[in-house]
Design an enzyme around this catalytic site. Sequence first.
Site, short mmCIF file in Angstrom:
data_model
loop_
_atom_site.label_atom_id
_atom_site.label_comp_id
_atom_site.label_asym_id
_atom_site.label_seq_id
_atom_site.Cartn_x
_atom_site.Cartn_y
_atom_site.Cartn_z
N LYS A 1 85.32 4.41 54.05
CA LYS A 1 86.58 5.15 54.33
C LYS A 1 86.58 5.66 55.77
O LYS A 1 87.65 5.81 56.36
CB LYS A 1 86.76 6.28 53.33
CG LYS A 1 86.95 5.77 51.91
CD LYS A 1 88.25 6.21 51.28
CE LYS A 1 88.52 5.33 50.09
NZ LYS A 1 89.62 5.71 49.27
N LYS B 1 86.59 -5.31 47.01
CA LYS B 1 86.99 -4.70 45.74
C LYS B 1 88.51 -4.54 45.70
O LYS B 1 89.12 -4.19 46.72
CB LYS B 1 86.32 -3.31 45.69
CG LYS B 1 86.59 -2.51 44.45
CD LYS B 1 86.24 -1.04 44.66
CE LYS B 1 87.41 -0.24 45.19
NZ LYS B 1 87.46 1.18 44.84
N LYS C 1 93.77 0.27 45.72
CA LYS C 1 95.17 0.63 45.93
C LYS C 1 95.60 0.48 47.38
O LYS C 1 96.71 0.09 47.67
CB LYS C 1 95.38 2.10 45.52
CG LYS C 1 95.01 2.42 44.08
CD LYS C 1 95.33 3.88 43.77
CE LYS C 1 94.57 4.40 42.57
NZ LYS C 1 93.34 5.11 42.94
N1 AQP Z 1 88.26 -2.92 41.78
C1 AQP Z 1 87.78 -2.15 40.82
N2 AQP Z 1 87.03 -2.67 39.82
C2 AQP Z 1 86.55 -1.87 38.83
N3 AQP Z 1 86.79 -0.54 38.75
C3 AQP Z 1 87.53 0.03 39.73
N4 AQP Z 1 87.93 1.30 39.95
C4 AQP Z 1 88.66 1.33 41.09
N5 AQP Z 1 88.76 0.10 41.62
C5 AQP Z 1 88.05 -0.74 40.80
C6 AQP Z 1 87.64 2.43 39.08
O1 AQP Z 1 88.86 3.11 38.82
C7 AQP Z 1 88.60 4.49 38.64
C8 AQP Z 1 89.56 5.29 39.49
O2 AQP Z 1 89.12 5.24 40.84
P1 AQP Z 1 89.94 5.58 42.13
O3 AQP Z 1 91.21 6.25 41.81
O4 AQP Z 1 89.03 6.24 43.12
O5 AQP Z 1 90.22 4.06 42.55
P2 AQP Z 1 90.53 3.32 43.87
O6 AQP Z 1 91.63 2.36 43.54
O7 AQP Z 1 89.31 2.77 44.48
O8 AQP Z 1 91.10 4.50 44.70
P3 AQP Z 1 91.41 4.68 46.17
O9 AQP Z 1 90.18 5.20 46.86
O10 AQP Z 1 92.67 5.44 46.24
O11 AQP Z 1 91.72 3.31 46.61
P4 AQP Z 1 91.38 2.71 47.93
O12 AQP Z 1 89.99 2.21 47.79
O13 AQP Z 1 92.43 1.70 47.95
O14 AQP Z 1 91.54 3.77 48.99
C9 AQP Z 1 87.12 4.71 39.01
O15 AQP Z 1 86.37 4.81 37.82
C10 AQP Z 1 86.77 3.46 39.77
O16 AQP Z 1 85.39 3.14 39.64
#
Ligand code: AQP
Length: 324
Positions: A111, A191, A194
């Site tokens: 991040k 991965k 969002k």
């Molecule tokens: N790709 C994934 N595969 C399996 N599990 C996932 N989780 C998230 N992405 C995957 C699981 O979802 C739960 C919620 O996590 P989060 O809200 O922190 O998920 P995110 O989409 O990674 O959130 P961000 O940080 O808002 O997204 P980005 O990375 O786009 O900035 C958790 O149990 C997570 O393990």
Amino acid sequence: MSRIFSGIQPSGEITIGNYLGAIRNWVRLIDEHDSIFCVVDQHAITVEYEIAELPKKIFDAAATNIAAGLDPAKCALFVQSRVPEHTELAWYFNTVTPMGDLGRMTQFKEKSKQHRENINVGLFGYPVLQAADILLYKADRVPVGEDQVQHIELARDIARKFNARFGPIFPEPQVILSPTPRIMGLDGQAKMSKSMKNYIGVLEEPASIRSKLAVALTDENRKRRTDPGNPDICNIFTLHKSLSSPEEIDRVNVECRRAGIGCVDCKKILADNMIRELDPIREKFRELERRPDEVHDVLEKGAARCRTIAAATMDEVRRAMGLR
Ligand code: AQP
């Protein structure tokens, strides 16, 4: 009964990565555990965000989870900022958490690269707040995707360090991984998440699901329809394993390897199954959108229950730390 806790950030559309990696597992677990789930809005503000959009994102995250099967009669669902003890406990945990441990966190490193213009203390301390989220409720199991395993290990370390210094208050929480703990993005590069625009949303319309799958990466070595493919390295096959029947998974596995089925047909079977799984969730979400008070009521009741547990834990913590 053992207690589970898990959270989801209201940072964008809930993806099928969130659903297959976490939420679907939560739904399976709520019958056997005392279950608490949280929309972690205080985590979501550690990166740049649109203030005006956040309330809707919080609502959508909560309603999507309910629509996906988190039955409010069987679990508590609430919004993190409605229980102020989360941030209080995080502050106390800061005093037993070495900076070096936080600097090693993979999510912080990633991040920090994505948000160079705002690498703030909240982003650095994210796993401390996450440890507080879990331990405030003395949860002993944390169902998450693979990306969160390192943070839960740190939560265990924090519990251990706190207990050693102030007395045995917290359990050392263990991870429960879903059967599909890591869903890759449609481009196969990282991965699914969002913020990466590499996802299919849980609430996405069928036509959009089909067009995104149509261009999704498969086995890159399979150049022509007549080339045999390798499901072991194909992201589409991973999704089949989460969404298709055992017979279909077997058939795709065998036929892909001998070029009996092409990527177009393979993706069509997957799209049909994905749409079948997601249709009822989208419909239920639309119903909840028409009755927002019902969702707010669930969240208020959840917060009220969690505040009671949180107050008892904090009473113990303040006494143990000499803050009384
Ligand atoms: N790709 C994934 N595969 C399996 N599990 C996932 N989780 C998230 N992405 C995957 C699981 O979802 C739960 C919620 O996590 P989060 O809200 O922190 O998920 P995110 O989409 O990674 O959130 P961000 O940080 O808002 O997204 P980005 O990375 O786009 O900035 C958790 O149990 C997570 O393990």
